[in-house]
Design an enzyme around this catalytic site. Structure first.
Site, PDB file in Angstrom:
ATOM      1  N   PRO A 130      34.344 -57.460 -38.158  1.00 47.75           N
ATOM      2  CG  PRO A 130      34.750 -56.311 -39.853  1.00 47.75           C
ATOM      3  CD  PRO A 130      34.978 -56.223 -38.548  1.00 47.75           C
ATOM      4  CD1 TRP A 131      31.883 -61.856 -41.771  1.00 53.84           C
ATOM      5  CD2 TRP A 131      33.010 -61.963 -43.645  1.00 53.84           C
ATOM      6  NE1 TRP A 131      31.004 -61.725 -42.551  1.00 53.84           N
ATOM      7  CE2 TRP A 131      31.561 -61.892 -43.699  1.00 53.84           C
ATOM      8  CE3 TRP A 131      33.888 -62.057 -44.834  1.00 53.84           C
ATOM      9  CZ2 TRP A 131      31.017 -61.567 -45.040  1.00 53.84           C
ATOM     10  CZ3 TRP A 131      33.292 -61.760 -45.942  1.00 53.84           C
ATOM     11  CH2 TRP A 131      31.973 -61.560 -46.319  1.00 53.84           C
ATOM     12  CE  LYS A 155      29.991 -61.905 -30.848  1.00 55.39           C
ATOM     13  NZ  LYS A 155      30.377 -62.156 -32.184  1.00 55.39           N
ATOM     14  CB  ALA A 157      33.093 -62.465 -37.581  1.00 51.58           C
ATOM     15  CD  GLU A 229      32.724 -49.766 -41.854  1.00 50.43           C
ATOM     16  OE1 GLU A 229      32.896 -50.146 -42.998  1.00 50.43           O
ATOM     17  OE2 GLU A 229      34.083 -49.551 -41.294  1.00 50.43           O
ATOM     18  CB  CYS A 263      33.645 -51.711 -45.482  1.00 52.49           C
ATOM     19  SG  CYS A 263      33.665 -53.164 -44.172  1.00 52.49           S
TER      20      CYS A 263
END
Length: 461
Positions: A130-131, A155, A157, A229, A263
């Site tokens: 994620p970013w 991979k 974001a 998550e 998060c």
């Protein structure tokens, strides 16, 4: 061919763009990773650890470039630096426990039989990062996966396209072979194609609930292990015996840091009625001291949200809550930098309830609702009234009470007198719609390895 564009929240312009790999090119990357993995796993553990940690050092050496680059990509103010303290802490901890975590367990070593329970790498680990904390969240799985002897395909974001490239370059500089760690740019269709094709031994995804469902659908029937998550709506509870100033400082920072895009950020707060008015007054004063603005200004403490659409969700939740009777406590005039786009003024809401989206759905922005409670039982009921379960924060002078309350909270981690924190020695996990699986700690190694049993019987004549 699909072009992936990174739109900077700083000025709304295209900051970077990359061509996504097609099916065949992506499959070729994975095939090379699979072929290279065996030789990597055959290296002594100490050598793999040394190369991975050299990669971490190479990443840290780029700090002066990475910090402003992060600000351009996702808006975090440069005054906070990068994520290097956490990256180093987590990498060193996982490297330090590797030998013990991966060591075979000898069940029996007798004259006739030797029985051993070992762990071996799953092969190729696919990380979809994620970013919001683009280095930290990726490192959580990259480090144990590589140390355990896996190849890794990353991979990242689209909002943090350049992070994957930085991680790849650093690991290669540290000595991790090129095909053992590969960064790829993929669209959703190719990502799902690779997962459905049984190309990976383990898939780790951090992101939205919707994204997690798409990963599970792609993996259905492949028996590929997945770690997810997903969303969060983490609560904080201030008991009557709490240190009020510490609770305000900790919970407000937990709600507002990184523009609320954490998060395990605090999104809803329950305060014992005896402290409620004082807590609210002090919280309003704390938030009022934030400075919203250009993340390159060293005085800025609150940068833009990573994308205009993320800020739009928060504005909609706040507007709906106010229309339903919630009272906003932060005067927007204090934050002239709010441009109606990615730059969003923080907000605290009272007179809220759980019928409001802002108290029930993930906000992932600089907003928190505050409710008074009469006792532990009411706080516990409200904390559990959520589809999510990542962390819960209890502020109290009584560790026994915190443990007793924590045992009843449906969550992955219970924190006392702190919040928005990840301890690498403890398992990072969640329940309900927050997902499943385990990262960091010894269990983080279990996620990227599989058990293998040896029953070796000697035949004597």
């Amino acid at each position: 061919m699909t072009t992936i564009k990174l739109i900077s929240p700083v000025d709304g312009a295209v900051h970077a763009e990359r061509e996504a790999l097609g099916h065949e090119a992506a499959e070729a990357v994975v095939a090379r990773a699979r072929a290279a993995q065996k030789d990597w796993a055959a290296l002594p553990l100490e050598e793999r650890v040394a190369k991975v940690m050299a990669g971490i050092a190479a990443l840290e050496a780029e700090a002066e470039v990475i910090v402003p680059e992060l600000a351009w990509q996702m808006g975090r103010p440069v005054r906070y630096g990068g994520e290097f303290g956490g990256v180093r802490e987590r990498a060193e901890y996982m490297a330090g426990i590797a030998a013990e975590a991966l060591a075979p367990q000898v069940v029996e070593d007798g004259a006739q039989v030797r029985r051993v329970l070992a762990r071996e790498p799953v092969g190729v680990v696919f990380i979809i990062a994620p970013w919001n904390y683009p280095y930290l969240t990726a490192i959580n799985t990259i480090v144990p996966a590589l140390i355990a002897g896996n190849a890794v395909v990353l991979k990242h974001a689209s909002q943090t396209l350049l992070v994957g490239e930085r991680l790849e370059a650093a690991m290669h500089k540290g000595g991790v072979p090129a095909d053992v760690f590969r960064n790829v740019v993929l669209d959703h269709a190719t990502t799902e194609h690779l997962i459905a094709g049984r190309d990976f031994g383990f898939v780790n995804f951090t992101g939205s609930v919707g994204g997690g469902k798409a990963i599970e659908r792609a993996a259905a029937g492949t028996f590929t292990a997945v770690g997810l998550e997903l969303g969060g709506k983490d609560p904080g509870y201030v008991r009557a015996d709490a240190d009020l100033d510490a609770a305000v400082e900790g919970l407000m920072d937990g709600a507002m840091f990184n523009a609320g895009q954490c998060c395990c950020g605090i999104e809803r707060i329950y305060v014992h009625e005896s402290l409620y008015e004082a807590f609210v007054r002090k919280a309003v004063a704390w938030v009022g001291r934030l400075k919203l603005g250009n993340p390159f200004d060293p005085e800025t403490t609150l940068g833009p949200m990573a994308n205009v659409r993320f800020a739009r969700v928060v504005r909609e939740q706040v507007a709906e809550a106010v229309a339903a009777g919630a009272v906003p406590l932060i005067d927007p005039a204090l934050f002239p930098g709010d441009d109606g786009g990615a730059y969003l003024a923080p907000q605290l809401l009272v007179n809220v309830d759980h019928s409001m989206r802002v108290m029930h759905e993930e906000s992932f922005g600089p907003v928190a609702g505050i409710m008074p409670v009469k006792n532990d039982a009411e706080a516990l009921r409200l904390m559990n009234d959520s589809p999510y379960g990542l962390t819960a924060s209890i502020w109290t002078a009584d560790p026994e009470a915190a443990a007793e309350i924590g045992a009843q909270i449906e969550t992955g981690t219970v924190l006392m007198n702190r919040c928005d924190y990840l301890d690498p020695a403890l398992c990072w996990s969640g329940c309900k719609d927050t997902g499943r699986g385990a990262a960091l700690s010894v269990l983080g190694y279990h996620a990227v390895t599989r058990p293998k049993s040896y029953h070796l019987k000697k035949v004597t004549s």
